[in-house]
Design an enzyme around this catalytic site. Structure first.
Site, PDB file in Angstrom:
ATOM      1  N   LYS A 194       0.863  -1.184   0.000  1.00 20.03           N
ATOM      2  CA  LYS A 194       0.000   0.000   0.000  1.00 20.03           C
ATOM      3  C   LYS A 194       0.897   1.231   0.000  1.00 20.03           C
ATOM      4  O   LYS A 194       2.058   1.173   0.436  1.00 20.03           O
ATOM      5  CB  LYS A 194      -0.905   0.019   1.235  1.00 20.03           C
ATOM      6  CG  LYS A 194      -2.201   0.795   1.018  1.00 20.03           C
ATOM      7  CD  LYS A 194      -3.182   0.027   0.132  1.00 20.03           C
ATOM      8  CE  LYS A 194      -4.476   0.820  -0.036  1.00 20.03           C
ATOM      9  NZ  LYS A 194      -5.444   0.064  -0.868  1.00 20.03           N
ATOM     10  N   ASP A 211      -6.811   4.438  -5.020  1.00 14.80           N
ATOM     11  CA  ASP A 211      -7.527   4.287  -3.759  1.00 14.80           C
ATOM     12  C   ASP A 211      -8.201   5.636  -3.540  1.00 14.80           C
ATOM     13  O   ASP A 211      -8.415   6.386  -4.484  1.00 14.80           O
ATOM     14  CB  ASP A 211      -6.568   3.907  -2.621  1.00 14.80           C
ATOM     15  CG  ASP A 211      -7.285   3.376  -1.377  1.00 14.80           C
ATOM     16  OD1 ASP A 211      -7.976   4.170  -0.718  1.00 14.80           O
ATOM     17  OD2 ASP A 211      -7.174   2.184  -1.060  1.00 14.80           O
TER      18      ASP A 211
END
Length: 448
Positions: free
Chosen positions: A128, A168
């Site tokens: 991430k 995201d």
């Protein structure tokens, strides 16, 4: 060492070595406690110190991102990329641009991504990244300058066979386009597989925009069908109004449900007749406006400042698609009092640990994020496959594959929960099913 004692030891170390990182600590606690039955059955995992290894990122990158705003002023943000585990494939996980981003949040998201990616059945590891940059209110030129500065450092650590970022919160098609364009310039090559969520004209996949929202509803549909229910005739509350919320709304409506509420960071709208998703798309995808503008088109609807009370609306199905921690214990208790039947997470860990306990203690069907919102990363992996094959699949082909993946995730999580004595506990089943694939790969590859 006994399994419970081992887990307590690892959790104690996590608290000691990651002070102040609440999101990360909560995420590891939720997963590790559910793995105690697995460790009892597989003591070799304890001997190999597997938990200590899986909770420690393989690499953490933090860097400065200087850029120039439209007034000619220099601004500086912080960039992150946490590459957590690549035992089953290249690192894979989104980039989040939001003021709340810090190391704890990126680590929590990266840790969850390990198991989510494993559950898809596709060969992708967990990672991430992101920045505390806020894209709201910024011009296209400011977004471009920031993305180029961000990629000027990130490009050193990513690649189609190394680490494949995606979007995201705060990172959509516009941002991915700018990031990919600058990556190409820096590397002097066309490597479409390095980023997913790209535009259709340069290697993107049909259905990628819809994938997380559609996948969420497909997963919830499996839960409902398995309990002799369906979306037809149900009232649904969905938080958020980004891609996940929009396309979860669209698919739920196609299946016969009535979605009555959506939100953004300012507040939420309530339309007792059912949200007009085309109006929302115009506001959010075209004008990039605020959710309250819905009232200008549908005057009989209502708007409430603040987001917390959205969970006080009576509903059969709740799909939290906004952000982490948005459903706390009190909100969960209100949902239970209002007889909610299903809660499936479209955002990453939107329910607190206390809220999850309330749902489970009251027999609410609960679909955890790592399983229920895996459709986005699954479709990203399908985009990688299309890039590798130098071809494009139709929308129907991708959607069919996505639906099958979500069905398999549900069946695998259900099977794992039953195997370890927790039938119906999809959260535990998801943790175990995701963990086992990664654990076996790590054991096979030795101490690396």
């Amino acid at each position: 060492m006994e399994a419970k004692q081992y887990v307590e030891k690892v959790l104690s170390k996590i608290n000691r070595t990651n002070p102040g990182e609440k999101e990360f600590i909560d995420a590891t606690k939720e997963v590790l406690i559910s793995l105690i039955p697995v460790l009892e059955k597989h003591p070799e995992f304890i001997k190999a110190s597997l938990l200590e290894r899986i909770v420690e990122p393989e690499r953490q990158i933090i860097f400065r991102v200087p850029w120039i705003n439209d007034d000619g002023e220099i601004e500086v943000n912080r960039g992150f990329r946490v590459q957590f585990n690549n035992a089953i494939g290249p690192y894979k996980g989104g980039l989040r641009f939001h003021p709340s981003v810090n190391l704890s949040i990126i680590k929590f998201l990266g840790f969850e991504q390990i198991f989510k990616n494993s559950l898809t059945g596709l060969p992708i590891g967990g990672a991430k990244g992101g920045s505390d940059f806020n894209p709201k209110g910024k011009s296209d030129n400011e977004i471009m300058r920031f993305c180029q500065s961000f990629m000027a450092e990130l490009y050193k650590y990513i690649g189609g066979n190394m680490d494949v970022p995606a979007g995201d919160i705060g990172v959509g098609g516009r941002e991915i386009g700018y990031l990919y364009g600058y990556y190409k310039k820096l590397k002097s090559l066309s490597e479409q597989g390095v980023l997913t969520g790209k535009g259709l004209t340069f290697g993107g996949s049909l259905a990628r925009t819809e994938a997380t929202g559609y996948g969420l509803v497909y997963f919830a549909e499996e839960m409902l069908n398995d309990n002799d229910m369906s979306f037809k005739g149900k009232t649904v509350v969905i938080s958020g109004s980004g891609n996940v919320a929009i396309y979860a709304t669209q698919k739920a409506q196609e299946l016969g449900a009535k979605v009555v509420a959506l939100s953004d960071s300012n507040g939420y709208i309530y339309d007792e007749n059912g949200i007009d998703i085309n109006v929302i798309k115009e506001i959010k995808e075209v004008r990039r406006g605020r959710i309250k503008e819905y009232l200008d088109v549908v005057p009989n609807s209502k708007y409430q400042e603040g987001c917390n009370k959205i969970w006080e609306i009576k509903c059969d199905i709740a799909l939290p698609c906004a952000t982490q921690g948005e459903i706390n214990k009190q909100s969960a208790e209100i949902l239970v009092t209002n007889r909610v039947k299903v809660v499936a997470e479209g955002a990453n860990m939107p329910s607190t640990l206390e809220a999850i306990e309330v749902f489970q203690n009251n027999n609410v069907l609960f679909g955890p994020a790592k399983a229920a919102n895996a459709g986005g990363v699954a479709c990203s992996a399908l985009e990688m496959s299309q890039n590798s094959l130098r071809l494009s699949w139709t929308f129907e082909e991708v959607d069919k594959k996505l639906k099958e993946i979500m069905k398999n995730i549900y069946n695998n999580t259900k099977k794992s929960a039953e195997e370890y004595g927790q039938p119906g506990n999809i959260l535990m089943g998801a943790n175990i099913a995701g963990f086992m694939k990664v654990a076996k790969a790590m054991m096979s590859q030795g101490l690396v």
